[in-house]
Design an enzyme around this catalytic site. Structure first.
Site, PDB file in Angstrom:
ATOM      1  CE  LYS A  21      -4.444  -1.782   2.098  1.00 43.23           C
ATOM      2  NZ  LYS A  21      -5.283  -1.199   2.822  1.00 43.23           N
ATOM      3  CG  ASP A  24      -8.344   0.299   3.236  1.00 42.95           C
ATOM      4  OD1 ASP A  24      -8.907  -0.217   2.058  1.00 42.95           O
ATOM      5  OD2 ASP A  24      -7.114   0.354   3.145  1.00 42.95           O
TER       6      ASP A  24
END
Length: 281
Positions: A68, A104
């Site tokens: 990420k 997210d």
């Protein structure tokens, strides 16, 4: 049916073969009638993987651990919260440009805001990794009073300083009173195969607190089970997973998929996975 016009999407990570993201996106593609397929790619060389995305014209990728943050140097531009937190879970290829996003935080906020208003709420977030950072920044933007708790002192304090909020180390000593109205577990504690673990002792969960766990294997983590026993309201990991996936679809296709249908697909997939596991023993 796949053919020469099928658009390819996928998820990169390592490990990643356990991911439920193909369930989300292939289900949406099927219901929407899109000529597209979504696959899991277990990546060992990130540079090669992103070169492959460009070269093959892959429309979009989900990004999971451990890439990420590592993927940032390979992208042409960052959008939205991904700029602030320097963490990407979604890549879109548009006119040859690779653009990084993070869904997210928005996924977690949608799951929470379906139950309550977040303005002014006292929230403790457990974990300062990629998902924890995204959720923490999103909570701060909504006017929450935030405490960050993390096992790594350096990473936890760094996030708390960025946000200008309080930091406490994990594990929190037994007998410590927690004043938060909402607790969010963004650590891997409680995830299969360590499903007997919980990031907090049961005694720290006062009645009427809201407890959210982003872990979804198992769906009812020990933290959530004990929170229910204490009279807390609980939100399981599928709620955020479904919504962050829906946000990815909006980025890639401009469509707004049905959250209820996504959750139904995910629950059926989880049941099938655990039935398969149980049949081996």
């Amino acid at each position: 049916m796949m053919n020469g016009h099928t658009q390819l999407y996928g998820i990169i990570g390592n490990p990643v073969r356990h991911s439920l993201s193909p369930v989300i996106h292939n289900g949406v593609f099927r219901r929407k009638g899109f000529n597209a397929v979504y696959l899991a790619f277990e990546v060992h060389d990130l540079d090669d993987a992103i070169r492959g995305m460009r070269g093959l014209g892959i429309g979009g990728l989900s990004v999971t651990m451990p890439f990420k943050a590592a993927v940032l140097p390979f992208l042409d531009r960052l959008e939205g919260v991904a700029k602030k937190i320097r963490s990407v879970n979604t890549i879109a290829q548009e006119d040859g440009m690779l653009i990084g996003y993070n869904t997210d935080g928005s996924g977690a906020m949608e799951a929470l805001e379906e139950k309550m208003s977040l303005q002014g709420k006292e929230v403790m977030i457990l974990g300062a990794g990629g998902a924890g950072r995204a959720i923490a920044f999103s909570l701060k933007e909504r006017g929450c009073r935030l405490t960050v708790a993390n096992r790594s002192l350096e990473k936890g304090r760094s996030l708390a300083e960025e946000l200008g909020v309080e930091f406490v180390p994990l594990p929190i000593p037994a007998g410590t009173g927690i004043q938060a109205e909402i607790i969010i577990n963004a650590t891997s504690v409680g995830m299969h195969p360590l499903s007997e673990e919980s990031p907090l002792p049961k005694e720290m969960l006062p009645e009427r607190m809201t407890v959210m766990d982003i872990v979804y294997r198992p769906l009812r983590t020990r933290l959530l089970q004990e929170a229910e026993e204490r009279g807390c309201r609980t939100i399981d990991g599928l709620e955020m997973l479904a919504r962050q996936g829906a946000a990815q679809q909006r980025i890639w296709t401009g469509q707004n998929p049905d959250i209820g249908e996504i959750k139904k697909d995910l629950r059926e997939a989880i049941i099938d996975k655990f039935e398969t596991l149980n049949s081996k023993f």
